[in-house]
Design a protein around this motif. Structure first.
Motif, short mmCIF file in Angstrom:
data_model
loop_
_atom_site.label_atom_id
_atom_site.label_comp_id
_atom_site.label_asym_id
_atom_site.label_seq_id
_atom_site.Cartn_x
_atom_site.Cartn_y
_atom_site.Cartn_z
N GLY A 275 -65.40 -2.76 -9.41
CA GLY A 275 -66.09 -3.76 -10.23
C GLY A 275 -65.59 -3.63 -11.65
N SER A 276 -66.48 -3.71 -12.63
CA SER A 276 -66.09 -3.50 -14.02
C SER A 276 -65.53 -2.09 -14.21
CB SER A 276 -67.30 -3.68 -14.94
OG SER A 276 -67.91 -4.91 -14.68
N GLY B 287 -62.08 -3.08 -13.41
CA GLY B 287 -61.89 -4.51 -13.66
C GLY B 287 -62.16 -4.97 -15.09
N ALA B 288 -62.94 -4.19 -15.86
CA ALA B 288 -63.24 -4.61 -17.23
C ALA B 288 -61.94 -4.75 -18.04
CB ALA B 288 -64.18 -3.60 -17.90
N ASP C 265 -59.73 -14.48 -13.93
CA ASP C 265 -59.68 -14.23 -12.49
C ASP C 265 -58.63 -15.10 -11.81
OD1 ASP C 265 -61.66 -12.46 -13.05
OD2 ASP C 265 -63.18 -13.34 -11.73
N LEU D 29 -55.30 -13.57 -12.41
CA LEU D 29 -55.16 -12.39 -11.55
C LEU D 29 -54.67 -12.79 -10.17
CD1 LEU D 29 -58.33 -10.23 -12.39
CD2 LEU D 29 -55.95 -9.71 -12.93
N GLY E 44 -66.76 -4.72 -4.40
CA GLY E 44 -66.60 -5.21 -5.77
C GLY E 44 -65.52 -6.28 -5.88
N GLY E 45 -65.40 -6.82 -7.09
CA GLY E 45 -64.49 -7.95 -7.34
C GLY E 45 -63.04 -7.68 -6.99
N LYS F 289 -61.13 -8.20 -3.11
CA LYS F 289 -60.53 -9.40 -2.51
C LYS F 289 -59.03 -9.48 -2.76
CE LYS F 289 -61.88 -12.49 -6.31
NZ LYS F 289 -63.12 -11.99 -6.91
N ASN F 290 -58.49 -8.60 -3.61
CA ASN F 290 -57.07 -8.64 -3.93
C ASN F 290 -56.27 -7.87 -2.88
OD1 ASN F 290 -54.47 -8.23 -5.04
ND2 ASN F 290 -55.30 -8.47 -7.11
#
Ligand code: ADP
Length: 427
Positions: A249-250, A288-289, A297, A300, A382-383, A386-387
Motif C-alpha cells: 500500500g502506501s 506506494g507513497a 496510477d 504506473l 494492497g494497491g 495488481k501490478n
C-alpha cells in the motif's frame, strides 16, 4: 433452512464493512459504510458512530441471508481503547483511538514493563489505560477496559469483560503463557483488564433484543474477534508456516506465519499468536507513497507495460517518501535514494520497483535471521498487488512464488473467525 452462513465485520479507520461467507469461503453478501460523524462538544463522538454503523450494517444484510447466519465475529483497529462502566457497559470516557499517543504515561509504563516490551510505546493500550487512570479520579472502582472489537461484540452478546489475545497484546497480555504477566497484575489498575480467550471462540448467543430486531436465528453465536491487520492476513488464507503476505500500500508491510515467536524493538518487529503459530510482522517506510509522489496510477500502469521483468535493473535506489527507515534497516535518519534518474521513465520505474523488491527480500531475510520460519510463498495485498510486472520482478528477486491474494478484506478474515467459532461449537 438453507446452508448456514458466517458473518465477519471489520471496523477500520474511516469506515466499516461486512462479509457473509459459507463454509467453503464463498461470499454471499458484502457491503461497506463510512462512519457518520457526530460531534460531542469539541471532539467526535466515535462510540456513537461505531454503534450506529454496526446496526445499520446488520440492517443492510439481506433478510434471507441474515436468517442463515450461524455466527458473527468483529475486528477493530488495534489499540483503540474504550473504558466503560463494568456494570452497564456505558463508556466512562471518550475512546482512545488507535493512533493516539499518551506519552504522559510512557515513563510510568517503561518503569514497570520489561525493556522493549510492546506496551512501551505511547500509543499502546496500556499507556492509554495508565493515562486515564492517572488523569481522572472518579469511577475507578467500576471501570472496565475493552478494545473496540470487544465493545462492539458486547453490543451483540451482552456479556461484559471478554477480549481476545490479539487485541490484548498491546495492553500487556502474554499470549505465550496465556495470562497477564505478574508485573501487570500487581498494578492497581489490573482490576479493569478484561478476561482473554482465543480469537474466533464462541462467547455466547446474541442478545434477545438483537435477535428480535434483526430476525437472526436464536442459535446464532457471537465469537471473539481480532485486530484489523490480523483479520486482513487471515483473509489471504496463508495457514501454513512459511506463508507470508506482503502488503504493498502506501508503505510495505510484511506478515509471515512462523512456528517461532520473534520480537525486536529496534526494527519494530513483533509477533501475534495465532493458535499454535506466530504471526510475525514488520513494516518499512518504502512503498506506494513514493510511487504516488512521482507517477499517477495511470502512468504506473502505462510505464509498467514497457518493463521486461525478467531482466534485472542496474539501478539501485532506496525509495522513501521522507528521511527515516525502521525495518529492515533501523535508521531514523536514512535519506531517500532515488538518483541517478534515467531519461526514460519506464527504466526509472523499473529501478524503483526492483529496489523495493530488494527491500522486501531483505525484510524476509531479517525475519529469518531473527529466528522466524523461512518464507516459502508470498501473497500480495494492497494497491501494488495488481501490478503483474512488479509481481514477476519480485518473484525473481525473492526467488519465491508470488501471487495476488484472492481475498484481502479484513471483513472476510473476520468471517473466517466466525466460521471457526461455529465449528468449535459443534465439536
Ligand atoms: P493504502 O491503503 O496504504 O493507502 P492502497 O493499498 O490503496 O494503499 O495502495 C495504494 C498505493 O498503490 C499507492 O501508493 C499507489 O502508488 C500504488 N499503486 C497503484 N497502482 C499501482 C500500480 N499499477 N503499480 C504499482 N503500484 C501501484
Amino acid at each position: 433452512v438453507g446452508e448456514r452462513l458466517y458473518l465477519g465485520m471489520d471496523f477500520g479507520t474511516s469506515g466499516a464493512r461486512f462479509a457473509v461467507i459459507d463454509r467453503r469461503g464463498i461470499i454471499h453478501a458484502e457491503a461497506k459504510k463510512e462512519y457518520p460523524l457526530y460531534l460531542s462538544g469539541e471532539t467526535y463522538d466515535w462510540v456513537s458512530s461505531w454503534k450506529v454503523t454496526l446496526f445499520s450494517l446488520l440492517e443492510d444484510i439481506p433478510l434471507h441471508i441474515r436468517k442463515l447466519i450461524a455466527s458473527i465475529s468483529i475486528d477493530g483497529t488495534s489499540a483503540t481503547t474504550i473504558i466503560v462502566d463494568s456494570k452497564t457497559g456505558e463508556p466512562l470516557w471518550r475512546p482512545f483511538l488507535y493512533n493516539e499517543s499518551c506519552s504522559d504515561a510512557l515513563p510510568i509504563v517503561k518503569s514497570i514493563a520489561p525493556v522493549n516490551h510492546t506496551v512501551c510505546s505511547g500509543s499502546s493500550t496500556l499507556c492509554k489505560l495508565v493515562s486515564w487512570w492517572n488523569r481522572v479520579d472518579s469511577n475507578k472502582k467500576c471501570a472496565l477496559l475493552l478494545h473496540q472489537a470487544d465493545w462492539l461484540l458486547w453490543l451483540l452478546h451482552g456479556k461484559l469483560g471478554v477480549s481476545d489475545y490479539n487485541n490484548a497484546l498491546k495492553v500487556g497480555y502474554d499470549p505465550e503463557v496465556d495470562s497477564y504477566p505478574q508485573w501487570l497484575l500487581s498494578q492497581q489498575y489490573s482490576q479493569v483488564l478484561p478476561s482473554v480467550i482465543a480469537p474466533g471462540t464462541s462467547i455466547g448467543f446474541l442478545k434477545e433484543e438483537v435477535i428480535t430486531r434483526f430476525d437472526f436465528q436464536k442459535d446464532c453465536v457471537v465469537c471473539t474477534g481480532t485486530t484489523d491487520s490480523i483479520a486482513a492476513f487471515l483473509a489471504a488464507r496463508a495457514t501454513q508456516p512459511g506463508k507470508a503476505v506482503t502488503s504493498l500500500g502506501s508503505t510495505l508491510a510484511i506478515k509471515l506465519l512462523s512456528t517461532s515467536r520473534i520480537e525486536d524493538a529496534r526494527f519494530g518487529v513483533y509477533s501475534h499468536r495465532l493458535d499454535d503459530k506466530w504471526l510475525v510482522g514488520g513494516a518499512s517506510n518504502t512503498g506506494g507513497a513514493v510511487l504516488r509522489q512521482l507517477f499517477t496510477d495511470e502512468q504506473l500502469e502505462k510505464l509498467s507495460e514497457q518493463i521486461n521483468p525478467l531482466q534485472a535493473s542496474p539501478l539501485d535506489y532506496y525509495p522513501l517518501p521522507k528521511a527515516g527507515e525502521r525495518f529492515p534497516v533501523a535508521d531514523p535518519n536514512m535519506a531517500p535514494r532515488l538518483h541517478p534518474r534515467p531519461g526514460n521513465d519506464a527504466e526509472y520505474l523499473h529501478g524503483i520497483l526492483e529496489s523495493i523488491a530488494r527491500i522486501e527480500a531483505n525484510a524476509y531475510g531479517l525475519l529469518k535471521d531473527l529466528g522466524a520460519t523461512q518464507v516459502d510463498e508470498v501473497f500480495t495485498a494492497g494497491g501494488g498487488a495488481k501490478n503483474e510486472k512488479w509481481t514477476k520482478i519480485r518473484e525473481r528477486v525473492l526467488g519465491l512464488p508470488v501471487s495476488r491474494a484472492v481475498q484481502t478484506e479484513a471483513a472476510y478474515g473476520a468471517a473466517l473467525l466466525a466460521l471457526r467459532g461455529a465449528q468449535q461449537n459443534i465439536q
